[in-house]
Design a protein around this motif. Structure first.
Motif, mmCIF file in Angstrom:
data_model
loop_
_atom_site.group_PDB
_atom_site.id
_atom_site.type_symbol
_atom_site.label_atom_id
_atom_site.label_comp_id
_atom_site.label_asym_id
_atom_site.label_seq_id
_atom_site.Cartn_x
_atom_site.Cartn_y
_atom_site.Cartn_z
ATOM 1 N N LEU A 1 -3.970 -12.755 4.513
ATOM 2 C CA LEU A 1 -3.901 -13.407 3.220
ATOM 3 C C LEU A 1 -3.100 -14.823 3.652
ATOM 4 N N ALA A 2 -1.518 -14.636 4.950
ATOM 5 C CA ALA A 2 -0.841 -15.383 5.759
ATOM 6 C C ALA A 2 -1.911 -16.243 5.835
ATOM 7 N N ALA A 3 -2.639 -16.058 6.574
ATOM 8 C CA ALA A 3 -3.789 -17.009 7.815
ATOM 9 C C ALA A 3 -4.285 -17.722 6.902
ATOM 10 N N ARG A 4 -4.606 -17.785 6.012
ATOM 11 C CA ARG A 4 -5.573 -18.063 4.828
ATOM 12 C C ARG A 4 -4.747 -19.280 4.241
ATOM 13 N N LEU A 5 -3.262 -18.454 3.967
ATOM 14 C CA LEU A 5 -2.416 -19.895 3.803
ATOM 15 C C LEU A 5 -1.402 -21.562 4.301
ATOM 16 N N ALA A 6 -2.081 -21.142 5.257
ATOM 17 C CA ALA A 6 -1.223 -21.581 6.454
ATOM 18 C C ALA A 6 -2.916 -22.447 6.887
ATOM 19 N N SER A 7 -4.110 -22.003 6.684
ATOM 20 C CA SER A 7 -5.256 -23.290 6.269
ATOM 21 C C SER A 7 -5.035 -24.177 5.512
ATOM 22 N N GLU A 8 -4.630 -23.764 4.161
ATOM 23 C CA GLU A 8 -4.009 -24.790 3.389
ATOM 24 C C GLU A 8 -3.139 -25.774 3.377
ATOM 25 N N GLY A 9 -2.342 -25.431 4.380
ATOM 26 C CA GLY A 9 -1.563 -26.234 4.389
ATOM 27 C C GLY A 9 -0.177 -25.675 4.198
ATOM 28 N N ILE A 10 0.291 -24.401 3.801
ATOM 29 C CA ILE A 10 1.859 -23.657 3.212
ATOM 30 C C ILE A 10 2.440 -23.461 4.562
ATOM 31 N N GLU A 11 3.839 -23.406 4.704
ATOM 32 C CA GLU A 11 4.082 -23.468 6.031
ATOM 33 C C GLU A 11 4.642 -21.605 5.749
ATOM 34 N N THR A 12 4.204 -20.957 6.130
ATOM 35 C CA THR A 12 3.947 -19.370 5.874
ATOM 36 C C THR A 12 4.635 -18.658 7.415
ATOM 37 N N VAL A 13 5.325 -17.710 6.578
ATOM 38 C CA VAL A 13 5.860 -16.415 7.788
ATOM 39 C C VAL A 13 4.936 -15.466 7.438
ATOM 40 N N VAL A 14 5.369 -14.753 7.948
ATOM 41 C CA VAL A 14 4.161 -12.368 7.862
ATOM 42 C C VAL A 14 6.327 -11.775 8.128
ATOM 43 N N VAL A 15 5.981 -11.263 7.602
ATOM 44 C CA VAL A 15 7.165 -9.713 7.551
ATOM 45 C C VAL A 15 6.209 -8.122 7.463
ATOM 46 N N HIS A 16 6.833 -7.555 7.923
ATOM 47 C CA HIS A 16 5.476 -6.182 8.131
ATOM 48 C C HIS A 16 7.277 -5.888 7.585
ATOM 49 N N CYS B 1 0.937 -1.323 -0.188
ATOM 50 C CA CYS B 1 0.212 -0.029 0.400
ATOM 51 C C CYS B 1 1.165 1.346 0.270
ATOM 52 N N THR B 2 0.078 2.492 0.309
ATOM 53 C CA THR B 2 1.306 3.766 0.115
ATOM 54 C C THR B 2 2.399 3.447 1.098
ATOM 55 N N GLY B 3 2.486 3.598 2.163
ATOM 56 C CA GLY B 3 3.063 3.791 3.460
ATOM 57 C C GLY B 3 3.495 2.390 4.497
ATOM 58 N N GLY B 4 2.634 1.056 3.735
ATOM 59 C CA GLY B 4 3.071 -0.241 4.170
ATOM 60 C C GLY B 4 2.791 -0.365 5.725
ATOM 61 N N LYS B 5 1.990 0.234 6.109
ATOM 62 C CA LYS B 5 1.047 0.704 8.294
ATOM 63 C C LYS B 5 -0.254 0.226 8.059
ATOM 64 N N HIS B 6 -0.939 0.131 6.944
ATOM 65 C CA HIS B 6 -2.511 0.350 7.170
ATOM 66 C C HIS B 6 -3.005 -0.938 6.518
ATOM 67 N N ARG B 7 -2.846 -0.820 4.644
ATOM 68 C CA ARG B 7 -4.126 -2.341 4.291
ATOM 69 C C ARG B 7 -3.555 -2.559 4.340
ATOM 70 N N SER B 8 -2.275 -2.877 3.540
ATOM 71 C CA SER B 8 -0.844 -3.895 3.834
ATOM 72 C C SER B 8 -0.691 -4.225 4.241
ATOM 73 N N VAL B 9 -1.005 -4.478 5.583
ATOM 74 C CA VAL B 9 0.330 -5.001 6.792
ATOM 75 C C VAL B 9 -1.769 -5.557 7.015
ATOM 76 N N ALA B 10 -2.469 -5.423 7.130
ATOM 77 C CA ALA B 10 -4.465 -5.933 7.392
ATOM 78 C C ALA B 10 -4.474 -7.192 6.100
ATOM 79 N N MET B 11 -4.294 -7.253 4.982
ATOM 80 C CA MET B 11 -4.389 -7.688 4.074
ATOM 81 C C MET B 11 -3.084 -8.885 3.783
ATOM 82 N N SER B 12 -2.017 -8.818 4.681
ATOM 83 C CA SER B 12 -0.869 -9.836 4.284
ATOM 84 C C SER B 12 -1.222 -10.737 5.923
ATOM 85 N N GLU B 13 -1.919 -10.135 6.770
ATOM 86 C CA GLU B 13 -1.984 -11.021 8.421
ATOM 87 C C GLU B 13 -2.856 -12.044 7.631
#
Length: 301
Positions: A280-295, A266-278
């Motif tokens: 998306l990572a939870a969705r991938l983890a639920s599908e069996g993909i080992e996932t790490v989140v970095v902000h 997103c523009t500053g990497g603080k709001h929208r991209s952080v919320a979407m990353s969290e």
């Protein structure tokens, strides 16, 4: 030859002897790719280990309480002053009933010359001669080992993905290769992540920065996340992109790719991209993909 402290009989139950693969073959034939494939499959890989130390490495693995169950050792002409010890080390391993396999990477002279010329590097054994002289010397040095190999792979006409597929077929068993994902939020104003495989743009969503009560918080905050996903298209975007990643992940596994970095911006990497990353990572983890989140840029402003 015993190069380390032997495992005592009383320790046998606790010291499970690791499985061992020795990777060797012609320089330029793909030893590094084969070793990397085994590393991605969970093997403990040691590059250019002197052959005399292989039994010691196995003993250390046996004492790791199961943490090192599979060891792969790359042996090549860079360690040629130790190479004469290899046969003695193999006999030592056989006496200890170590399960071991030798993988030999082979390639034609034409393919090897082409590969060395493409990277503009000399052959390790060519000395003051030509590349073909080094190749001939290496073939002579490795002839006996090639004859003892359990698996010979000719990489003359293989690309990296095809070689990895052959290694997977031999060592991955029936399990599908594991894929690991890093989901990284970032701000476009700080630049794209240089290691991103896929880039997701969240700037089509309204920016919480312009909501005074939300501005101090980040996408980790429930109120900010709720605001982002209450916007038209946000949930649909998450659902459809997650579906797309299922297709991409299947292709990555088929092509031997084990790691993927998904950059969400997103523009500053603080709001929208952080919320979407969290999410998306939870969705991938639920599908069996080992996932790490970095902000990457959260807290930078």
């Amino acid at each position: 030859m015993n190069t380390g402290t032997p495992i005592e009989p009383g320790e046998a139950a606790e010291a499970a002897i690791p499985e061992l693969v020795i990777i060797s073959g012609m320089s330029g034939a793909g030893r590094s790719t084969a070793a990397k494939c085994l590393e991605d499959l969970g093997w403990f890989v040691v590059d250019n280990l002197p052959p005399a130390l292989i039994p010691t490495m196995v003993e250390l693995g046996a004492r790791s309480q199961g943490n090192v169950a599979r060891i792969a050792v790359v042996v090549d002409v860079r360690g040629r002053r130790f190479f004469d010890n290899l046969r003695e080390s193999l006999a030592d391993l056989d006496a200890r009933q170590v399960t071991r396999r030798i993988v030999f990477l082979e390639s034609s002279d034409e393919a090897l010359v082409r590969r060395f010329e493409s990277v503009r590097r000399p052959h390790p054994l060519q000395g003051d001669g030509r590349i073909v002289d080094g190749i001939a010397a290496e073939r002579d040095l490795l002839r006996e080992l090639r004859g003892d190999a359990d698996l010979v792979i000719d990489t003359s006409s293989l690309n990296v993905h095809e070689l990895r597929a052959k290694m997977d077929a031999q060592f991955a068993g029936d399990e599908e290769p594991e894929l690991r994902a890093t989901v990284m939020s970032f701000g476009y104003k700080y630049g794209l992540p240089v290691d991103a495989d896929l880039v997701v743009d969240c700037r089509f969503l309204p920016n919480p920065h312009w909501v005074p009560e939300l501005r101090p918080f980040t996408g980790m905050n429930e109120e900010v996340s709720g605001y982002v996903f209450s916007q038209p298209g946000a949930k649909e975007f998450l659902d459809r992109y997650a579906e797309l990643l299922q297709l991409v992940a299947t292709g990555y596994r088929r092509e031997g790719k084990r790691y993927v970095t998904i950059a969400v911006g997103c523009t500053g990497g603080k709001h929208r991209s952080v919320a979407m990353s969290e999410k998306l990572a939870a969705r991938l983890a639920s599908e069996g993909i080992e996932t790490v989140v970095v902000h990457r840029d959260m807290g930078r402003e």
